[in-house]
Design an enzyme around this catalytic site. Structure first.
Site: not given
Length: 310
Positions: A17, A36, A89, A155, A159, A189
């Site tokens: 993504l 990255d 992201n 997670y 989020k 994904t």
């Protein structure tokens, strides 16, 4: 709608993504800082943007530490002279049920998703305020943060926390004309590729074929490219009056997530004692109990795939 002359940072953009977001921003004219932890992957991402006629550099560093946030902003400013857009992201997964989740499982996910979003936004917003830049900050959320998901304590917490921070930052940065929004992607994904329910959609995507309408329309589940358009739109001048919003995108569907609101308010003179609750609470909750987790409709027979064997 052009992003010519704009400069963007996209964390975790070596693949998936994040790469789709970076490529779309570059296609529309923005210069992009790729990020990255893998230098080879980052170099390949930069090469893909340059091959398409875009402009990009890379910063190889793990998101989370303040030092990385500073390095990202410095790279954008030193190389391209400014910073207009930040897309947070970067993320990792350490999925397991609560009673098996280690401190490291929890801390790693919170560190990258939640702390990483905080440190990068703090650094970018500080620079934008100091330079008088009407910037655009887009943070990536998840349906898990909105509704919860089995095996994803860390997670879900991260989020959900990101959405809380987005709403706060939208208030704090309004005077500086800096918008802050969250995008909730629903797309193929590496994680969804392992879920049998999505197998037919992932097969089609991997083969370069359109996903079946059931996934794109009924589920609002699509490709990375389906989400990238919304990220780019929120980064543009067209979205100058959009801030503090949580926007879901997937396949053919767009959703505006509501802020949490009370669904019912009941009053008891003198307060809600144990005895008062015993008399009335069962009736109150019975008609107002809220759902948890994602609920998916049954797969059409032609889209069902056998469960993978060990």
């Amino acid at each position: 709608m052009s992003l010519d002359g704009k400069v963007a940072i996209v964390t975790g953009s070596g693949r998936g993504l994040g790469l789709a977001y970076a490529q779309e921003l570059a296609r529309l004219g923005a210069s992009v800082v790729i990020n990255d932890v893998d230098a080879t992957i980052a170099d390949e991402a930069v090469a893909s943007i340059r091959a398409a006629g875009g402009t990009a550099i890379s910063v190889v560093a793990p998101v989370g530490p303040t030092e990385t946030a500073r390095e990202l902003v410095k790279a954008a400013v030193d190389t391209f002279g400014r910073l207009d857009i930040l897309v947070t992201n970067a993320g990792v997964l350490r999925d397991t049920v609560l009673w098996k989740m280690s401190d490291d499982d929890f801390d790693t996910v919170i560190g990258v998703h939640l702390r990483g979003t905080f440190t990068c936004v703090r650094e970018a917003a500080t620079h934008m305020r100091e330079t008088g830049t009407a910037g655009r900050i887009i943070c990536i959320g998840s349906p898990t943060g909105q509704r919860g998901n089995f095996g994803q304590t860390n997670y879900a917490a991260a989020k959900a926390g990101i959405v809380g921070m987005v709403r706060t930052w939208a208030l704090e940065l309004k005077k500086a004309a800096i918008t802050v929004n969250a995008v909730v992607p629903v797309a193929a994904t590496a994680m969804t590729a392992t879920v049998p329910y999505f197998a037919a959609a992932v097969e089609a995507d991997n083969a370069g074929e359109p996903m079946p309408s059931f996934f794109r329309h009924d589920l609002g589940f699509g490709t990375s490219a389906d989400v990238a358009g919304m990220v780019a739109y929120l980064a543009s001048d067209a979205a100058a009056d959009v801030s503090g919003q949580v926007i879901g995108v997937g396949g053919d569907r767009l959703q505006i997530w509501s802020h949490p609101e009370a669904v019912v308010s009941e009053y008891h003179e003198g307060g809600w004692s144990y005895e008062a609750l015993g008399a009335d609470f069962a009736e109150i909750i019975a008609g107002n109990r809220q759902s948890i987790g994602e609920k998916f409709p049954p797969l059409p027979e032609d889209l069902q795939r056998p469960a993978p064997t060990a």
